[in-house]
Design a protein around this motif. Structure first.
Motif, PDB file in Angstrom:
ATOM      1  N   THR A 188       0.830  -1.207   0.000  1.00  0.00           N
ATOM      2  CA  THR A 188       0.000   0.000   0.000  1.00  0.00           C
ATOM      3  C   THR A 188       0.863   1.254   0.000  1.00  0.00           C
ATOM      4  OG1 THR A 188      -1.773  -1.155   1.164  1.00  0.00           O
ATOM      5  CG2 THR A 188      -1.811   1.258   1.228  1.00  0.00           C
ATOM      6  N   SER A 189       1.909   1.254   0.822  1.00  0.00           N
ATOM      7  CA  SER A 189       2.803   2.418   0.904  1.00  0.00           C
ATOM      8  C   SER A 189       3.489   2.686  -0.428  1.00  0.00           C
ATOM      9  CB  SER A 189       3.850   2.198   2.000  1.00  0.00           C
ATOM     10  OG  SER A 189       3.239   2.087   3.258  1.00  0.00           O
ATOM     11  N   LEU A 190       4.005   1.614  -1.050  1.00  0.00           N
ATOM     12  CA  LEU A 190       4.688   1.794  -2.328  1.00  0.00           C
ATOM     13  C   LEU A 190       3.709   2.228  -3.421  1.00  0.00           C
ATOM     14  CD1 LEU A 190       7.417  -0.957  -2.868  1.00  0.00           C
ATOM     15  CD2 LEU A 190       7.702   1.521  -2.812  1.00  0.00           C
ATOM     16  N   LYS A 191       2.515   1.676  -3.418  1.00  0.00           N
ATOM     17  CA  LYS A 191       1.509   2.067  -4.417  1.00  0.00           C
ATOM     18  C   LYS A 191       1.203   3.562  -4.335  1.00  0.00           C
ATOM     19  CE  LYS A 191      -1.333  -0.129  -6.574  1.00  0.00           C
ATOM     20  NZ  LYS A 191      -1.526  -0.323  -8.048  1.00  0.00           N
ATOM     21  N   ASN A 192       1.202   4.091  -3.123  1.00  0.00           N
ATOM     22  CA  ASN A 192       0.949   5.524  -2.925  1.00  0.00           C
ATOM     23  C   ASN A 192       2.156   6.386  -3.284  1.00  0.00           C
ATOM     24  OD1 ASN A 192      -1.666   5.060  -2.008  1.00  0.00           O
ATOM     25  ND2 ASN A 192      -1.015   4.888   0.131  1.00  0.00           N
ATOM     26  N   HIS A 193       3.309   5.747  -3.431  1.00  0.00           N
ATOM     27  CA  HIS A 193       4.566   6.465  -3.639  1.00  0.00           C
ATOM     28  C   HIS A 193       4.979   6.494  -5.107  1.00  0.00           C
ATOM     29  CE1 HIS A 193       8.525   7.985  -2.494  1.00  0.00           C
ATOM     30  NE2 HIS A 193       9.094   7.021  -3.189  1.00  0.00           N
ATOM     31  N   ILE A 194       4.492   5.533  -5.893  1.00  0.00           N
ATOM     32  CA  ILE A 194       4.944   5.396  -7.283  1.00  0.00           C
ATOM     33  C   ILE A 194       3.847   5.845  -8.252  1.00  0.00           C
ATOM     34  CG2 ILE A 194       6.457   3.483  -6.649  1.00  0.00           C
ATOM     35  CD1 ILE A 194       4.404   1.555  -7.831  1.00  0.00           C
TER      36      ILE A 194
END
Length: 448
Positions: free
Chosen positions: A337-343
């Motif tokens: 979830t964190s990476l999806k929000n970051h990329i």
């Protein structure tokens, strides 16, 4: 246990050698480094070479890779990992000797004459312990620390400080290790269902955490955003951090926290809400030990994070590659979830399940977590010393948006036809999946 206390006093004052069995593990390597810096000559054994064993050798710690080289000596302290079977070594017939200790026994005795700041929780304890140690050192408090991770600022997570009376310690719940530790201040990040191969039931796991909290001598810091901790009935006062206004430190929108009505901006390179929560806990326990919030925030700004915690590995052909240690469904979902929000592009996840027992316990939750990515790949289970369980396989995870590929060696060629510039690949798991990221980058360089 009296003889163990006397033994450790002798080791630190008289004995000059220590031998660590399973030295390539993150928890054992940190003990090896701590003892080496204390002045002991440290050697160890592990089954195979790794990034950790190579790093230890650079610190002049010798390592054997042949079990036949392990020889019992009366003048040496032997410490073995709980997952290590010493009966299969030449130490087996000497296993009752007072200079052969399990990791939990060693840590129990080590913590008896230290002021211990412990960090526990199902998720986030390694990163949070490392952050607390960094906060102290950044503010010129040369404390000792032991945690199972690697950072760019100090390497392997073991250090023998000038002020060795203070020990910042990762208090691991696996195998019940934390139950026998002598802890003065304790930070608890969360409680979640894990290690049921040892505890058997969630209730026993929960009560183990509760007992450790109740047995803490001084300050207890709890994350109230974790429902298990929020509902726990305690006989002692605790300090809190969470999104609730009733907490001592409140997590507000964005990168803001507040304490006693004063707001502070958190600047960090770490990605994700779970890291912001861990940061708040670290700030609070540091504050209770005399470090101002402003001084902690400055340290956090310069904290590079722990290796294998949403670690950026590199970029090739416009594709970003990250690596993460997460091996529990809650951790995996938080990281994805964190990476999806970051990329900006698609997220491709390659997951290696860790242990047959954990895979069996959480099969549906693993599927749900992995489906948060645009596409997930699962490879064969990393057994970590466990015997296979009939019917339990990574194939069980194959399904909608999740593809089973038996061998990691086949993954790069599969991904090359699916990723585009701007996409991200995340390798995730607690086994040797960490070796895949550099191979993927090399493959992308050569093929695109």
């Amino acid at each position: 246990m009296i003889y163990l206390k006397l033994l450790l006093q002798e080791v630190m004052n008289k004995y000059k050698k220590a031998y660590i069995l399973g030295i390539g593990g993150t928890g054992m390597s940190s003990i090896a480094k701590y003892l080496s810096q204390s002045g002991l000559s440290v050697r160890g054994y592990d089954q195979r070479r790794s990034y950790i064993t190579n790093t230890l050798e650079q610190d002049e710690i010798s390592i054997d890779f042949q079990v036949e080289n392990i020889v019992y000596k009366k003048d040496t302290l032997y410490i073995f990992s709980t997952a290590f079977d010493i009966s299969k070594t030449n130490l087996g017939i000497h296993s009752k000797k007072s200079n052969i200790l399990s990791r939990p026994d060693f840590l129990e005795e080590l913590t008896k004459d230290k002021y211990v700041i412990g960090v526990t929780g199902t998720h986030g304890k390694t990163s949070t312990t490392a952050l607390i140690a960094h906060i102290f050192h950044y503010n010129n408090e040369n404390v000792s620390y032991i945690y199972g991770g690697v950072t760019s600022f100090s390497g392997i997570g073991g250090h023998y400080g000038i002020n060795n009376k203070i020990l910042v310690l990762e208090a691991d719940e696996a195998f019940g290790t934390f139950k026998s530790l002598h802890i003065d201040d304790l930070l608890v990040t969360n409680i979640d269902e894990d290690h049921l191969d040892y505890y058997k039931t969630y209730e026993k796991l929960f009560h183990a955490f509760q007992a450790v909290i109740e047995n803490t001598k001084n300050n207890v810091v709890l994350n109230l955003d974790n429902s298990e901790l929020e509902q726990m009935q305690l006989s002692k006062k605790a300090f809190h951090y969470s999104s609730s206004e009733k907490s001592d430190i409140t997590l507000r929108e964005g990168a803001v926290i507040s304490h006693k009505g004063v707001e502070f901006l958190v600047e960090t390179s770490m990605i994700g809400k779970h890291f912001k929560s861990n940061i708040a806990g670290a700030i609070l326990i540091a504050y209770l030990n005399g470090i101002s919030i402003q001084d902690s925030l400055l340290a956090i700004k310069h904290f590079p994070g722990v290796r294998r915690r949403s670690e950026f590995i590199g970029i090739a052909a416009g594709v970003n590659v990250y690596d993460d240690y997460a091996h529990h469904p809650t951790e995996i979902e938080a990281t994805i979830t964190s990476l999806k929000n970051h990329i900006t592009g698609k997220l491709f996840v390659v997951f290696q399940p860790h242990r047959y027992t954990r895979t069996l316990q959480h099969i549906d939750r693993f599927k749900s977590s992995l489906q948060k990515a645009d596409e997930s790949i699962v490879v064969d289970i990393y057994p970590s010393g466990e015997a296979p369980i009939p019917g339990v396989s990574s194939k069980n995870l194959d399904g909608e948006n999740i593809k089973y590929i038996k061998s990691m060696r086949a993954v790069p060629s599969y991904l090359i036809n699916r990723v585009s510039s701007g996409d991200t690949i995340l390798t995730i798991g607690a086994g040797d999946i960490t070796l895949l990221g550099p191979q993927v980058l090399k493959y992308l360089d050569e093929k695109k």
